[in-house]
Write a protein that holds these residues in place. Structure first.
Motif, PDB file in Angstrom:
ATOM      1  N   ARG A 185      24.737 -35.589  -5.709  1.00 33.89           N
ATOM      2  CA  ARG A 185      26.188 -35.720  -5.662  1.00 33.89           C
ATOM      3  C   ARG A 185      26.860 -34.685  -4.785  1.00 33.89           C
ATOM      4  O   ARG A 185      27.983 -34.842  -4.368  1.00 33.89           O
ATOM      5  CB  ARG A 185      26.775 -35.603  -7.069  1.00 33.89           C
ATOM      6  N   ASP A 219      20.993 -34.789 -11.991  1.00 34.46           N
ATOM      7  CA  ASP A 219      22.408 -34.948 -12.292  1.00 34.46           C
ATOM      8  C   ASP A 219      23.297 -34.623 -11.107  1.00 34.46           C
ATOM      9  O   ASP A 219      24.349 -35.187 -10.921  1.00 34.46           O
ATOM     10  CB  ASP A 219      22.816 -34.025 -13.453  1.00 34.46           C
ATOM     11  N   CYS A 220      22.845 -33.670 -10.351  1.00 39.67           N
ATOM     12  CA  CYS A 220      23.797 -33.011  -9.468  1.00 39.67           C
ATOM     13  C   CYS A 220      23.454 -33.032  -7.980  1.00 39.67           C
ATOM     14  O   CYS A 220      24.337 -33.160  -7.150  1.00 39.67           O
ATOM     15  CB  CYS A 220      23.922 -31.561  -9.927  1.00 39.67           C
ATOM     16  N   SER A 231      33.082 -37.937  -9.395  1.00 42.67           N
ATOM     17  CA  SER A 231      32.213 -38.500 -10.419  1.00 42.67           C
ATOM     18  C   SER A 231      31.001 -37.605 -10.576  1.00 42.67           C
ATOM     19  O   SER A 231      30.356 -37.231  -9.604  1.00 42.67           O
ATOM     20  CB  SER A 231      31.777 -39.911 -10.032  1.00 42.67           C
ATOM     21  N   GLY A 232      30.727 -37.245 -11.780  1.00 43.21           N
ATOM     22  CA  GLY A 232      29.493 -36.522 -12.031  1.00 43.21           C
ATOM     23  C   GLY A 232      29.583 -35.019 -11.965  1.00 43.21           C
ATOM     24  O   GLY A 232      28.607 -34.339 -12.223  1.00 43.21           O
ATOM     25  N   ILE A 233      30.739 -34.488 -11.630  1.00 43.85           N
ATOM     26  CA  ILE A 233      30.831 -33.036 -11.589  1.00 43.85           C
ATOM     27  C   ILE A 233      32.182 -32.604 -12.150  1.00 43.85           C
ATOM     28  O   ILE A 233      33.196 -33.239 -11.922  1.00 43.85           O
ATOM     29  CB  ILE A 233      30.641 -32.510 -10.135  1.00 43.85           C
ATOM     30  N   ARG A 234      32.151 -31.535 -12.946  1.00 43.05           N
ATOM     31  CA  ARG A 234      33.397 -30.956 -13.435  1.00 43.05           C
ATOM     32  C   ARG A 234      33.491 -29.549 -12.891  1.00 43.05           C
ATOM     33  O   ARG A 234      32.501 -28.825 -12.875  1.00 43.05           O
ATOM     34  CB  ARG A 234      33.429 -30.961 -14.964  1.00 43.05           C
ATOM     35  N   ASP A 277      34.959 -37.377  -4.124  1.00 38.22           N
ATOM     36  CA  ASP A 277      34.431 -38.103  -5.281  1.00 38.22           C
ATOM     37  C   ASP A 277      34.123 -37.078  -6.347  1.00 38.22           C
ATOM     38  O   ASP A 277      33.320 -36.194  -6.147  1.00 38.22           O
ATOM     39  CB  ASP A 277      33.159 -38.868  -4.899  1.00 38.22           C
ATOM     40  N   PRO A 281      27.497 -30.618 -14.274  1.00 28.71           N
ATOM     41  CA  PRO A 281      27.443 -32.078 -14.339  1.00 28.71           C
ATOM     42  C   PRO A 281      28.422 -32.579 -15.403  1.00 28.71           C
ATOM     43  O   PRO A 281      28.561 -31.947 -16.452  1.00 28.71           O
ATOM     44  CB  PRO A 281      26.001 -32.363 -14.757  1.00 28.71           C
ATOM     45  N   ALA A 282      29.039 -33.697 -15.119  1.00 31.64           N
ATOM     46  CA  ALA A 282      30.046 -34.222 -16.069  1.00 31.64           C
ATOM     47  C   ALA A 282      29.368 -34.705 -17.337  1.00 31.64           C
ATOM     48  O   ALA A 282      28.215 -35.111 -17.324  1.00 31.64           O
ATOM     49  CB  ALA A 282      30.814 -35.358 -15.430  1.00 31.64           C
TER      50      ALA A 282
END
Lengths: 176, 176, 176
Positions: free
Chosen positions: C15, C11-12, A105-108, A103, C175-176
């Motif tokens: 995840r 944020d992170c 989502s939420g991390i680059r 997944d 975080p994105a």
């Protein structure tokens, strides 16, 4: 963009086990039996651009299936292999260099290569596990991760998964 | 070129498990029992040249067995370790960074390090396999690949094989 | 230096499976069950500096537990992720990129990341072994090495050991 792979195919396909991408037909046994290198991931593509630094160069590829790939190689290799825009190459990536993300989502991530697909097979041993991910175009990417990571991610046939690897993990090859 | 390894040996050999290259004698049990790091491949050599970029440097080595090796390290390491032409170093390569190629006819790779030899042993598990390749000079190189790759390549004792790894996979070490 | 990880945590943390460093509390099952990537080593930290070259950049991090970490990423990633001093990031390192050193006396390495600790667990298979090292602050680092290397190093619970990896082995995430 049309990638003319015919001549390159004559030079190269019969010598290496290729992971077919995009519209490519599945590999037959004859081709597989001629593979010559242990890299589990071998992609075919064309160079879009080469960005040259002081000692290293970044090479951007368009794979025959439409995916983009980025490789980091030394300038010496760029010169000796004649790497330049338009040239057809193969990109080799060891399975142990590939992470599996379930997944994003939420991390680059700074990793330049991310290929999304679906888990085809999971082969688990006591310490390691080999994961095969089928991309949208039918290509396969192989990753070896720890058995613990595989268990914690809950990877199983049909799971959505993304293969992630750095540009520095890619080796480029050209016909001799 | 003569590599004077005597003093370096006093400093270093007893501390690290060395893969002996070229004319070196095989390691005895005493030395092996003193190894201190998990890198399966440890080569001894002398720096021929250092090419410095903005953040990374390419270091060319001549191994004591006559082979050439290329390492990519940060400029910071070049400075802190005092890396320069003539300096004796050890080059460490993790087995998982090494690919095995059984036939290089028809393909040229960007990977800067290719060491040709003969398969000495194959240790296979359910997912991974460790391959030991003996080079012409008697040195050994270890590679971990997937069991599937090992099977497909048909690796067995006595097979001709080349160990392939990128310059970025090499760690350099100097006596403290 | 105080690292404000609260917002980043929101944020992170939920995840990604985070290896807690320094003063961080151990991960609970809830967080672990939400991890999304196979990288066994995920560190949280703040960027101290970015040194930009022609194609690559060196990024220096201060982990929340006080350790320093160095990453090598492409300039493209620095720009697309907005990497700059002060920014909070996660650093991902695959277990297969990590070497284990049991004694660094007498040798200095070009590898920029060396984290000293104590062996917590050893999981051995026929070819591979996964080693978990607990750092002084309580964080854990995972390394996969060959079973042969693990045996020769005599790794066991309680042994002093240092995890070693190159800057090029580190992937950064934001975080994105």
């Amino acid at each position: 963009m049309v990638v003319n792979t015919d001549r390159f195919a004559l030079d190269c396909i019969t010598r290496l086990r290729l992971i077919e991408t995009g519209s490519q037909a599945p590999l037959n046994r004859k081709v597989r039996s001629k593979m010559k290198i242990s890299a589990r991931n071998i992609f075919r593509g064309q160079i879009e651009s080469v960005k040259t630094g002081a000692v290293n160069s970044e090479v951007d590829l368009l794979l025959s299936g439409g995916e983009k790939l980025v490789a980091m190689v030394t300038n010496e290799s760029v010169q000796s292999l004649g790497l330049a825009a338009g040239k057809e190459v193969v990109a080799l990536v060891k399975a142990s260099s590939v992470l599996v993300m379930t997944d994003d989502s939420g991390i680059r991530l700074s990793a330049r290569n991310c290929l999304a697909g679906t888990v085809k097979t999971v082969t688990a041993g006591p310490v390691s596990a080999e994961i095969t991910i089928t991309l949208a175009g039918g290509a396969e990417v192989h990753a070896t991760i720890t058995h613990n990571a595989e268990t914690e991610l809950g990877l199983k046939e049909g799971s959505a998964a993304t293969a992630v690897f750095k540009a520095s993990a890619v080796i480029l090859g050209v016909p001799a």
